[in-house]
Structures are given as C-alpha cells and as structure tokens.
Design a protein around this motif. Structure first.
Motif, mmCIF file in Angstrom:
data_model
loop_
_atom_site.group_PDB
_atom_site.id
_atom_site.type_symbol
_atom_site.label_atom_id
_atom_site.label_comp_id
_atom_site.label_asym_id
_atom_site.label_seq_id
_atom_site.Cartn_x
_atom_site.Cartn_y
_atom_site.Cartn_z
ATOM 1 N N GLN A 225 0.811 -1.215 0.000
ATOM 2 C CA GLN A 225 0.000 0.000 0.000
ATOM 3 C C GLN A 225 0.843 1.262 0.000
ATOM 4 O O GLN A 225 0.523 2.225 -0.696
ATOM 5 C CB GLN A 225 -0.918 0.010 1.234
ATOM 6 N N ALA A 226 1.912 1.286 0.781
ATOM 7 C CA ALA A 226 2.729 2.499 0.878
ATOM 8 C C ALA A 226 4.100 2.126 1.390
ATOM 9 O O ALA A 226 4.291 1.092 2.055
ATOM 10 C CB ALA A 226 2.073 3.532 1.783
ATOM 11 N N THR A 227 5.057 2.982 1.097
ATOM 12 C CA THR A 227 6.429 2.843 1.571
ATOM 13 C C THR A 227 6.830 4.132 2.253
ATOM 14 O O THR A 227 6.540 5.230 1.748
ATOM 15 C CB THR A 227 7.391 2.557 0.410
ATOM 16 N N SER A 228 7.446 4.028 3.412
ATOM 17 C CA SER A 228 7.798 5.229 4.169
ATOM 18 C C SER A 228 8.886 6.009 3.450
ATOM 19 O O SER A 228 9.649 5.469 2.639
ATOM 20 C CB SER A 228 8.266 4.853 5.572
ATOM 21 N N GLU A 229 8.920 7.276 3.748
ATOM 22 C CA GLU A 229 10.003 8.112 3.244
ATOM 23 C C GLU A 229 11.304 7.708 3.927
ATOM 24 O O GLU A 229 11.309 7.026 4.944
ATOM 25 C CB GLU A 229 9.690 9.574 3.518
ATOM 26 N N VAL A 230 12.402 8.122 3.365
ATOM 27 C CA VAL A 230 13.699 7.800 3.950
ATOM 28 C C VAL A 230 13.849 8.593 5.244
ATOM 29 O O VAL A 230 13.793 9.826 5.248
ATOM 30 C CB VAL A 230 14.837 8.150 2.977
ATOM 31 N N VAL A 231 13.991 7.867 6.353
ATOM 32 C CA VAL A 231 14.108 8.483 7.673
ATOM 33 C C VAL A 231 15.514 8.226 8.181
ATOM 34 O O VAL A 231 15.935 7.071 8.322
ATOM 35 C CB VAL A 231 13.069 7.909 8.649
ATOM 36 N N ASN A 232 16.237 9.279 8.422
ATOM 37 C CA ASN A 232 17.610 9.168 8.886
ATOM 38 C C ASN A 232 17.672 8.524 10.262
ATOM 39 O O ASN A 232 17.035 9.001 11.198
ATOM 40 C CB ASN A 232 18.234 10.570 8.920
ATOM 41 N N GLY A 233 18.381 7.426 10.403
ATOM 42 C CA GLY A 233 18.598 6.791 11.692
ATOM 43 C C GLY A 233 17.432 5.974 12.190
ATOM 44 O O GLY A 233 17.350 5.678 13.395
ATOM 45 N N LEU A 234 16.510 5.578 11.306
ATOM 46 C CA LEU A 234 15.373 4.764 11.727
ATOM 47 C C LEU A 234 15.857 3.405 12.206
ATOM 48 O O LEU A 234 16.686 2.766 11.554
ATOM 49 C CB LEU A 234 14.384 4.603 10.576
ATOM 50 N N GLU A 235 15.313 2.938 13.352
ATOM 51 C CA GLU A 235 15.788 1.713 13.975
ATOM 52 C C GLU A 235 14.775 0.583 13.812
ATOM 53 O O GLU A 235 13.694 0.759 13.242
ATOM 54 C CB GLU A 235 16.099 1.958 15.453
ATOM 55 N N GLN A 236 15.149 -0.564 14.355
ATOM 56 C CA GLN A 236 14.401 -1.793 14.138
ATOM 57 C C GLN A 236 13.049 -1.852 14.834
ATOM 58 O O GLN A 236 12.093 -2.358 14.256
ATOM 59 C CB GLN A 236 15.253 -2.990 14.575
ATOM 60 N N PRO A 237 12.879 -1.391 16.099
ATOM 61 C CA PRO A 237 11.594 -1.572 16.800
ATOM 62 C C PRO A 237 10.428 -1.011 16.002
ATOM 63 O O PRO A 237 10.524 0.057 15.380
ATOM 64 C CB PRO A 237 11.796 -0.808 18.110
ATOM 65 N N LEU A 238 9.331 -1.758 16.017
ATOM 66 C CA LEU A 238 8.155 -1.364 15.246
ATOM 67 C C LEU A 238 6.919 -1.920 15.950
ATOM 68 O O LEU A 238 6.879 -3.092 16.304
ATOM 69 C CB LEU A 238 8.239 -1.908 13.814
ATOM 70 N N CYS A 239 5.909 -1.052 16.151
ATOM 71 C CA CYS A 239 4.673 -1.505 16.783
ATOM 72 C C CYS A 239 3.539 -0.590 16.341
ATOM 73 O O CYS A 239 3.628 0.636 16.466
ATOM 74 C CB CYS A 239 4.810 -1.484 18.311
ATOM 75 N N TRP A 240 2.480 -1.215 15.791
ATOM 76 C CA TRP A 240 1.321 -0.466 15.315
ATOM 77 C C TRP A 240 0.334 -0.301 16.476
ATOM 78 O O TRP A 240 -0.039 -1.267 17.141
ATOM 79 C CB TRP A 240 0.640 -1.215 14.170
ATOM 80 N N ARG A 241 -0.063 0.935 16.671
ATOM 81 C CA ARG A 241 -1.019 1.227 17.745
ATOM 82 C C ARG A 241 -2.330 0.479 17.485
ATOM 83 O O ARG A 241 -2.877 0.554 16.385
ATOM 84 C CB ARG A 241 -1.268 2.730 17.817
#
Length: 1269
Positions: A225-241
């Motif tokens: 559906q979508a791809t995030s913009e390039v985020v400088n220093g984005l890390e591994q943890p991920l959790c959807w509210r």
C-alpha cells in the motif's frame, strides 16, 4: 492529569526450566504463560508457580540439543487449542495443548526471521531468510509469497504536482549518508506488526541498495500500500497502535534519541525524545497495550557497566494533549540474570504487564490510573494536582489558576525519574508533597512563598529490583507507611529515620510489629468485615447518613460502597466534604449529598433520570473525568479525553457553598458568586428570610455597592426559589416561609429602604428610588416626588446624587411615557415639565394640554388628569367634590365605567344623589340578570314599586310579599300578586323552609311577635321581614332584627348572625392547628413504620405497600391496649362501646389514633363552614345598609372556603385513600397483590374509613353578592 500507580505485583521465582527464555505468549483464557526456550516449551501459572505443561523441542530434532537453536516467535491459538512456534531454522511447529503432541506444519529452507499472527488469528505472516513474506491461513495454507523489498511505492502512491522530484531536493550531508548506509548498530532483521483491526500490517526492513531502513505497509491480501520516506537513523523496533492511528518506531538523531510515529501512508507524524543521550541506549522493543493508552519502551545500555553487562530499563509512556509523559521507569540494573528476556502486555487486561527475566523470574505488574491530588478540605489547601513526567513533577494549584497540561504552575526537577507522589494528610499542611524516585529516595517539598525542596531521605532496601515500594502514605514529618513486595508476601512497612548517626537522612524499613501498632480487620457497625467484591483501583472514605463507609471504583467502572454495588457506569469519582461527585459513561456529572442519602438512595439517584430542577445532575462532555475540587469553593475541574481542562461550577456544589456563606452571614462572597454564575439573587432572601431581615444592615455594609444593591432589587420576584429553582433536599418546606406577612418583594423593598434611609439617604439615593419602583404596586409618584425634592433642595455631599442623575436613572428603570403619566398623576406641573424635558416628546404635544389644565378649578383639574390617565376611581372621587352641576357628568362616568359601588360610598344614604345612583345601579343589575340584588337596592332607597317589580321578575316571593305589604298594596292586589307568584297553586312547596312557614302560619295569626322572634332566631330573615310588614310591626326591625344581625348569638351550629365573623376566625384557627398537627403526626408514624421495617428486614413483603394512612393498620404496634380491650367491651352495652370509641379517637397528643381523630375533626369543621347560609345574611345586611359589615363577612367567608378547598388534596392525599384498598393493576405482581390483601386483614371500623375519605364541598353554590366589594 493522571498517573500510573502500581496496584499489585506478582513475582514468581525458583522456576527451574531448561534453557534460556527467548519468547513467550499469554493465554488469555487461563492467564498462564507459554515460554519458549532453545530447548523446550513450558506453560506455568505466574501466580501459583505451578507448571501445567512442558514439552521438549530437541527430542524430535526440531532444535539442536547443544542449545544453539533459536525460537523467533510463539503464539497461543485459543480456537485451535494449540501453540504455534517458529524456529530460526525454518520450522513452523504446532503444539496441541490437549494431546501434548508436536507437529511440524511447514518448513522454510532459508530459515525464518519472524512470525506474526493477525489480531483475529485468521492469517499468519512469515519473514524468511531470503527477504520474502509468506502469508498463510490459520490452517497453514499458503496464500502468497512476495519480496519484502519492493521498488514500487505501493497503491497509495502520492501524485507529484510540486516543484520537482525528491531526489533533486536538498537533503544535507546526513540525508545523503542515510541513502548510502545504515547506522552501524542497527540490526538487519525485519519486524512485522499488525493493525488492531487486522486490515493492514507493516514491515520494517533494511534496504539492500541504500542500507537505510524503510517501513512498508501491506493490506490483508498482501498487496503493498505504501512505503515510508527515507528516515535518517530509523531503527528496528516497530509496533502499530491497536487503535490504528499511528505506527511507532525509534530514530537516532545526531543529538538525540527519539520515538517517532508514522501514519498509514508512511509519513512521519509526531515524536518524543527519550531521556538518554544519543549513544547511550538501544531500544529493543516498543509495546502498545491493548487499549492504546500506554507505550512500553524496553531499552538497554549500549556500553556495559562495571560488571561488563549493560543496564536494562523499561519505561511506560502516555500521551495527553499532544504531550508524551514518562509515567513509570523500571530500572533492572546490570545483573544479567535480572535483565528482562521477554516483555508483553496482557491481551485481556490493558494495564497488566508481563515480564520474564533471563534468570527465570516472572513479574506481573497490575497498573491503574490515579489522580494524585491534595486532600485538604479548608481554604488553605490549594487544590494541588501532581503529574509525573519522568524526572519532573508538574504541579498545578487550581485554587490560584487553571493551567491546561502539559503546562503547569510549578515544575519540580528531580535527579532521577519519579515513580510515586503523595501529599501530606495533616491539616494546614496538605500542600506539601513527597516523591518516591526510582533509586529509592524520597524527596519532600514544602510551600512557603513558593514550592521548594525541604529535604530528601534515602530508603534502605533489601532487594535490588524495581518498584519494591508502593502506596506511600505520609503520616508525619519523616514518618511514612508503605506497602512492599517481598519474595512471597506483601508486607506493610513503616519507614522512620535511622537511629544510627552514620545513616543520616536515611529511612529504615521497620516491619509492622504488634508491639508498636496492631493491624486489625476493619469492620462496620454491624460487625461485618469491610471487603469489596471486586478489586478496586480507586478508594475513598465517606460518611453516609452519619455512618462511615468505604467507597471503591473498579477498572470495569463498577462503583461499590462496601459490598453493595451502587452503579456500573462510573468513570471517575471524588469525595468532597458531604458530597460524592462522579462522572458516568452516559456523560453526566452527579453531585450527591451523602448526609441525606442511604445506599439505596444513591442507587436510585444514579439509576433514575434527572428532573428539570434537579441540582444534583448536569451534562458534561463525552469522556470527561474529575481532576479535583477546589475546597471551600464552587469549582470542579474536569479533564477531557484529549487532555484539556474545563472548569465547571456544579449547581449542587454552588448551592451548598452559597448556603454555607449565607448561614455565616458572608453576603458579599455569596453575592459575587451568584452574580458571576448567574444564580438568581432571590436566594439571598429565600434561604432564610428571618435572618436576612434581621441583618439587612450587615448586608448593605458588606455589599457596599450601589450598582450591586440595585441589581439585587431589580431581580426580586414573588417566587420562592428554594421550592422552585433551587430546592434543597434536606430542608423542610416550612423553613423557607417568609418571616413576615405580606408580599415578599414589598417586604424586602420596605426593609432595605428603611435601613438605607437610616444609614445614609444621600449615598443610597438611587437604591431608595429602586425600592419604590420595584414594589408590587410601583410607587412612582413617591419616587418622582423625591426627585423633585432633590431639585428643590440639592444635596451638598460628595457622594450625593443630583436631581438630573436621579431622573436619568428613573428613566432607565421605567419607560419614559409611563414616567410622564405618573408625574402627571402627582398634579405637580413643575415635576411634569422636568420629566417631559428629559423625554423625546415634542413641547407642542404637552404644553397646550398643561396650560389648559392650569386654567381649571383644582378638583375638576385633578378629575381631568385622572380621567386622562384612566384612573377612573380617583377621577370619580375628585368629580364628586365639584358640586351638583357636575353630577350628570359623574353619573355618566359611573355608568360608562360601572363604578356604582364606589360612587355610592361618596354620598350620604339620605341624599338624592345616593338614590339616583342606586336606581342606576339597580337598572344595571337587572340587565345583568341579578334582579334580586337590584330589588334590595331599590327597596332600601325607597323605590318600593320598582323593587316589587324586580322581586317579582326573579320570583323572590318572600321579598315581593314583604315589599307589597310595606307599600302597602290593597288586599285585592296583594291576593292577585300571591296567586301570580304561586302560579295558580296556593301551596307550592319549594323547600323544607316553606313547609315550616306554612306550618307556622296558624301560630302567626295567634301571636305574631312570638312567630317573628322565632324566625329571627332561626335566621329566616326574609320570612321574618315579610311578617313584620304584614302585621305592621316595623318596631321589631329596630328592637330585634338589626341587633340579631349584628350582635346576636348562635342558637344552632349554623350560626347566622354577623357575629359569626369571630366564629369564622375561631374555625379558621382551629382548622390550621389541626392541619399542622396532622402533618406532624403522620411524619412521626412514618418514622415509626420505617423503624418497624428495619426490624422486619429489608426483604419484608409488605414493606413497600404501607401508605401514609396505615395508622389503623399499625394499631397492633402502637395501640395494642385498645385492640385487647375491644374484645372485652364487645359484650357490654352500646353506651359503653360509644364511650370506648370516643376514648380511642381522642385528640390528645400522643394517642395511638390521633391522626384519625384529627381527620374527623377537620371533616366536621369543613362540613360546618360549608353549610353556613351566608347568602341570606348578606342580603339582609345590604337591605339595612350594613354594607361594610356585609363586605367584611363576604371576604372572610370566601378566604376560609378557599383555604379549606386548597387544603383538601394536601390532607386527603391519594396515598391516604389508596392505603385501604388492595393494590392491583398492570404494574402489580402476584407477591405485591397478596401482600396488599394481607395488609387488609385488620378490621377497619366504619368511622375510620369515613375519616380517610375527603368531604365534599358545595363549590358550585353561588353565595356572593356582586354589589359588595
């Protein structure tokens, strides 16, 4: 403005399971924990430490026996009664909990890096070692397999309409570096997270071309559906509210470390900074709880500590008003075995956190939302509310200001994060607070001119683990109570200063020994142990009907008082003074007076709908919660779901505070509050009229404002606001009755004006004018006269008011045309000109009229003015003084305005004008079909012939024969008149009185004087008068008849002389006394019945069927001696039985059947008064020109009848009459009908039954004379 408080903690130690825990899952059905290690799967109960199941993963070669295997995920599947486990080697294993069988349902050769199930557990997504996503059904049937790294943006690609491509825009050196490589400490493993509704999932991976991490959002069909913009220093943890609004991840900036949020389209949307340096910690996991209110951040240091192991932290964050607060910080130290290995939230209970350490120690933390507020009840308390935000305490003093969060009045900076805040409970020092920090220190703050740190204390702890202490209570300067979690038990501790000189500023833990203070169970007045049926997250003490109770609110919104459920939709509550304030999920705010309610009363008040004038309920915004109540004030602070604050003034709080101020004679505070909150100012008087009238001078001196006094006067009205607008439940109706007779507005205006004229008439000049204008009948003439006096004699004081200012103020109060007419009614032309000059009238309109009036004779001038102002009665009075030449004009005025009665009062009885007016009045009465009254007027003024015609036209045969005899008519004409009146029948029987007269005729022929005397004594006025004229005994009129009319004594209970005015007064006083006594007796018996019900128990079947009339039915309890004696009396004579009944229904106070006796007495009074033949007496009084006496009698008798008619429904209520009949109908049940019939079993005497029925009054009888005022 809430904090996370630790309610309870469960610790499970000595778990000797094989291997090291790698991941775990919570079984929501049983509350057990499923743990996967590199060797086995284990299920245990964290509360009891009981191991339910354990299965080896190495026995069937799913994992190597050397412990090098990896379990990437474990998931409980309740529908399948199985557990799904994914290994790093690529196996997907299904463990059946019923059969304890392991089954490999699939395998991926490239290995698995992650497994995530959708929230509905219908789909499962697997990430493989080849950077692909495999989606399968819950039965492990493959749906699709796609590559994680896609070159396409997705279906939600943005349309570029701007100024150029993104790669041509300026990014800076850091941005360019982000395209080329990832940060060195980032892990390459992908992360998957599902949205709460299971429609989308997000995958965070490292792009192989650029080395930067991107987040891609896929739908349920595994379509990008979508791809995030390039985020400088984005890390591994991920959790959807779970609520679906944001995706949480972490980002490392050059100068900070933050948690960032993305939208579903991949764009950033907000962030907050972690309280660590840019290279201090790494975030291992982000975890949302199930209701999306708390975000857990699991971190560990990048650099190892002294023992070469990193420190581990878990922080709990919450958002309010777009600000993220650090609510709790758990420090686990650097010991490897104490570091968390697995962390997750409970799927069923939103605020339960599960944690498993590497040393196989399980922790279960139950959190609850609480508002930390000061507990003072006096005016010294600032209504403090403390909000924890990491190492800061945000303190707001709501007495001084209402500051919306995240702003605050004071910000207290501490060296380490705060876990708990408590306020001092000692009176006069409730503004002091103590904070317990994560490192075990207590910091004490006090307030002098500003809030400052007073001292800090270190608590010596035996165990190195987080959150050992909870529920801190500050008793004294350095004495605290706390609850501590031990290895197996929860203990109550006393924290007191250390006795050692080396341990200064240290609090030692001292256990609760019986030698110091004993710990006992709390019991209520009945001896039962106080215990809540469910665990409560908030508790408070309250006094209910004079008895102390414990009130609690569960996390499920159930409100308990002791073990009684009061309501099940409560979102927040607070106890203040005698009030319980609470908000409900139906968006209502209740304010209930606990001193006047029972537990059942509370249940009823919270379950029923609010009435129109119910001061206890008001609507609030959806989701509102109570923050605090300002003591000795009217402000209630609410917080909305988004975090902003609202201040409301709940009417119940306002009125309670106003009543306190008015009782304490603090009129100024009450007035300013009422003016600001638009409370009707009549309450100042209506609350206690007697006290107000006795303290008017205090009221004026406290208010000390002309405008405020005028405002009070202009709002006055006759309505009693304590019974209509602001009824007080705890107040009887009689307490608000005016202390003086008369109209309320007139009483207040006269009392204020009298006091103001005594204090300073010049200062209060405008208020005095207002008091004249605001009376029920405006005294504008007096007010204008005072203005005229100011113009003639101007005051000299500095605070005095000029005539122009006073007149201008009057024009503000009264319409200028109305004021002009009233000034004209003063007959003072100077005053008229002064008012006319201030108006918009054209001088050509009023000057000719005024000049014409000046030329007239004074009485005729006033007549002309009054006629112009339509004050016809005054005009009539002045015209009567103008001489006989104006009598024709007067007669026309009387006929036009029907002022006959007023005109007759202006002339003597023997004057020709009186006769002319009487004839005109009689002609008018004949036109109005009131020929009998017309005949009386004509007869008394000497127009006997016309009076005879009037009496004949209305068939008043006695008066007609009397007049005919008085004329006198010849015998032939008299006989003819008699035949005409009889209609050809000489013996018409109209009523019993006629029969009596016919019977007495032979006696009259023998002794007419004795017959006439008998008729006068029997109040047969018309027949007596006829015989007087028949036998030419006019002397009896002066000797007997007139004296009987005015001064006679009653010969029978129907008492029909004018002296019955005193009789009416005595009957009225007796009626009022019996009525008031009956109300007291009924109230006493109602209380007695309640006490009887309490003895029988709350489940008594007849309890709700008793009515106010049950005095007969409760005779067995209150008058048993009569019931016992009746059986002995039954065999005696009827005379003795009547005597016994008389003693039984005695009016003596305290007798058991006093209410029945009072009802009988009231019935007798009403019957006597209603049957009085006043009409014939009034006609006799008018005939002999006793108009004043007749008017007084007609007025008094009418008032007494009105009093009785009004009192009938108050005395004989519906409940009184229904109390003696069985309760049936559509709303009745079988039990209630049976209980109602059982209630009827005592035999009710006929006399008692008649007393319970209201007497019938002859309302339709026309007894008044229209010729009387």
């Amino acid at each position: 403005m809430r904090n996370l408080s630790l309610l309870q903690r469960f610790k499970c130690v000595d778990l000797s399971f094989p291997g090291t825990p790698q991941c775990f899952s919570i079984r929501s059905e049983t509350g057990t924990v499923l743990v996967a290690s590199e060797l086995a799967i284990t299920e245990f109960d964290p509360r009891t430490q009981e191991v339910h199941k354990e299965v080896s993963l190495t026995a069937e070669d799913y994992l190597p026996e050397d412990g090098s295997g990896v379990v990437v995920a474990i998931q409980d599947l309740p529908d399948q009664e199985s557990v799904c486990v994914a290994t790093g080697s690529g196996d997907v294993i299904l463990y059946n909990l019923n059969t304890s069988q392991l089954e490999c349902v699939g395998s991926v050769e490239s290995g698995l890096t992650g497994m995530t199930w959708s929230p509905d557990q219908e789909l499962v997504t697997l990430t493989t070692g080849q950077e692909t996503i495999i989606m399968m059904t819950k039965d492990f049937e493959p749906i699709t397999e796609v590559a994680i790294n896609q070159d396409d943006f997705g279906e939600g690609k943005f349309i570029t309409v701007g100024w150029g491509k993104k790669e041509t825009q300026f990014h800076g050196s850091e941005g360019k570096q982000a395209h080329r490589s990832a940060l060195p400490n980032q892990l390459a493993a992908p992360r998957i997270t599902w949205r709460g509704d299971g429609q989308f999932f997000a995958v965070s991976t490292v792009c192989p071309q650029t080395g930067a991490r991107k987040v891609r959002i896929w739908n349920r069909e595994c379509v990008l559906q979508a791809t995030s913009e390039v985020v400088n220093g984005l890390e591994q943890p991920l959790c959807w509210r779970p609520s679906g609004s944001l995706i949480a991840s972490t980002q490392r900036h050059p100068n900070k470390h933050s948690v960032v949020f993305m939208e579903k389209n991949g764009l950033l949307h907000g962030d907050f900074n972690l309280p660590f340096g840019k290279e201090q910690v790494k975030v291992k996991e982000l975890l949302w709880n199930s209701d999306s209110t708390v975000l857990a951040v699991w971190m560990e240091d990048l650099k190892p500590g002294e023992n070469k192991h990193p420190n581990t932290y878990i922080q709990l964050w919450a958002v309010g008003n777009y600000h993220w607060y650090l609510k709790q910080s758990l420090h686990f130290g650097s010991e490897p075995l104490r570091a968390p290995a697995c962390v997750c939230w409970d799927p069923e209970k939103p605020l339960r956190l599960h944690l498993l350490t590497r040393g196989w120690v399980s922790y279960t933390y139950d959190w609850g939302w609480s508002t930390d507020r000061s507990h003072g009840t006096d005016c010294h308390d600032n209504a403090n509310v403390a909000v924890i935000d990491g190492d800061k305490i945000l303190l707001t003093t709501f007495r001084q200001c209402v500051i919306p969060p995240p702003m605050c009045a004071f910000e207290l900076q501490l060296p380490v994060p705060v876990n708990l805040v408590t306020f001092r409970s000692q009176a006069q020092r409730t503004n002091e607070l103590a904070a317990l920090t994560a490192d075990g220190h207590i910091y004490v703050y006090g307030q002098a001119y500003m809030l400052m740190l007073m001292f800090s204390l270190r608590v010596t702890m035996d165990q190195e683990e987080p959150l050992t202490l909870r529920l801190l209570l500050w008793l004294n300067d350095d004495l605290f109570l706390a609850v501590a979690h031990g290895k197996y038990l929860t203990r109550l501790l006393k924290l007191s200063p250390s006795d050692s000189q080396d341990s200064k500023d240290t609090l030692e833990i001292r256990y609760w020994h019986s030698s110091e203070l004993s710990l006992t169970e709390w019991k209520d007045s009945t001896g039962n142990i106080i215990n809540f049926p469910r665990p409560c997250v908030q508790t408070a003490l309250c006094t209910l009907s004079g008895e102390e109770h414990l009130i609690g609110l569960t996390e499920r919104s159930h409100l308990y008082i002791g073990d009684s459920l009061v309501a099940s939709n409560i979102s927040s509550f607070v106890v203040y003074d005698d009030f319980l304030l609470l908000t409900t999920h139906s968006h209502m705010c209740h304010c209930l007076n606990l001193s006047t309610l029972s537990i059942k009363g509370l249940q009823s008040a919270l379950s029923s709908d609010a009435h129109q004038n119910d001061e206890t309920v008001r609507k609030v915004e959806r989701g509102s919660r109570i923050v605090s109540v300002v003591p000795q004030d009217t402000r209630l602070i609410l917080q909305m779901p988004r975090g902003n604050l609202e201040t409301i003034h709940h009417q119940a709080l306002v009125l309670a505070q106003l009543r306190k101020w008015l009782d304490g004679l603090r009129f100024k505070d009450a007035f300013e509050c009422m003016r600001k909150l638009r409370i009707n100012l009549n309450l100042i008087y209506d609350h206690n009229p007697t006290v107000f009238l006795a303290n008017i001078e205090v009221f004026l001196k406290q208010i000390d404002s002309i405008n405020y006094i005028n405002l009070f006067l202009t709002e006055l009205k006759e309505e009693d606001t304590t019974t209509t607008m602001y009824p007080c439940p705890s107040r009887s109706a009689s307490s608000s009755v005016s202390g003086k007779g008369g109209k309320k507005v007139d009483i207040i205006c006269d009392a204020l004006r009298s006091t103001m004229e005594t204090l300073d008439p010049q200062k209060y000049c405008l208020c005095i004018l207002t008091s004249h204008v605001r009376k029920t009948t405006s005294e504008l003439e007096i007010a204008l006269q005072k203005v005229h006096e100011l113009r003639v004699n101007p005051p000299s004081g500095s605070s005095s008011v000029s005539a122009e200012e006073a007149l201008k103020y009057l024009l503000f109060l009264v319409n200028v045309n109305e004021l002009y007419e009233h000034s004209l009614g003063t007959y003072d032309f100077d005053l008229v000109l002064m008012v006319a000059e201030k108006s918009q009238k054209d001088p050509k309109e009023y000057l000719p009229f005024l000049n014409m009036l000046k030329t007239l004779e004074p009485n005729y001038q006033r007549y002309t003015i009054d006629k112009h102002l339509k004050r016809y009665r005054k005009a009539l009075h002045h015209l009567s003084k103008c001489g006989e030449e104006h009598f024709t004009e007067l007669l026309n005025l009387v006929k036009d305005q029907r002022l006959y009665s007023d005109a007759l009062e202006l002339y003597s009885l023997n004057s020709e004008q009186y006769k002319t007016l009487s004839v005109a009045y009689a002609e008018h009465l004949v036109e109005q079909q009131q020929a009998e009254q017309a005949g009386l007027l004509l007869w008394r003024c000497g127009e006997n012939a016309r009076a005879l015609q009037a009496f004949v036209s209305c068939t008043s045969w006695r008066n007609a024969l009397a007049v005919a005899t008085h004329i006198p008519l010849p015998p032939e004409q008299l006989a003819l008149l008699a035949r005409d009146l009889a209609g050809g029948d000489l013996f018409i029987i109209v009523s019993k009185t006629v029969v009596c007269c016919v019977v007495l005729m032979p006696v009259c022929w023998q002794d007419c004087e004795e017959a006439i005397s008998a008729l006068i004594q029997g109040a047969a006025w018309e027949e007596a008068l006829r015989l007087i004229y028949l036998y030419n005994r006019q002397d009896i009129i002066e000797t007997d008849l007139k004296s009987a009319l005015l001064d006679g004594k009653p010969s029978y209970f129907l008492f029909l002389s004018f002296n019955q005015t005193s009789f009416l007064e005595s009957q009225k006083a007796l009626f009022i006394r019996h009525k008031n006594r009956l109300a007291v007796v009924q109230e006493l018996k109602a209380k007695a019945r309640l006490e009887l019900f309490d003895e029988d128990g709350p489940d008594c079947a007849d309890a709700e069927l008793y009515s106010e009339a049950s005095s007969v039915l409760t005779g067995s309890h209150l008058g048993s001696k009569y019931s016992r004696s009746n059986s002995r009396i039954s065999s005696r004579s009827s005379k003795n039985r009547r005597k016994a009944e008389g003693k039984k229904h005695s009016l003596k106070e305290g007798s058991p059947f006093e209410d029945i006796a009072l009802l009988n007495a009231l019935t007798q009074i009403i019957t006597i008064v209603d049957k009085m033949r006043v009409h014939s007496l009034l006609k006799a009084l008018v005939l002999f020109q006793f108009d004043g006496a007749a008017s007084s009698l007609q007025r008094d008798y009418g008032e007494l009848l009105q009093l009785m008619e009004t009192a009938l429904p108050e005395i004989w209520t519906d409940n009184l009459q229904q109390g003696q009949t069985p309760l049936t109908g559509p709303n009745s049940t079988a039990n209630s009908i049976m209980a109602s019939f059982q209630q009827q079993r005592p035999a009710v005497p006929q006399q008692d039954t008649e007393a319970l029925t209201a007497p019938k009054m002859r309302i339709a009888v026309k007894w008044k004379l229209s010729i009387l005022k």
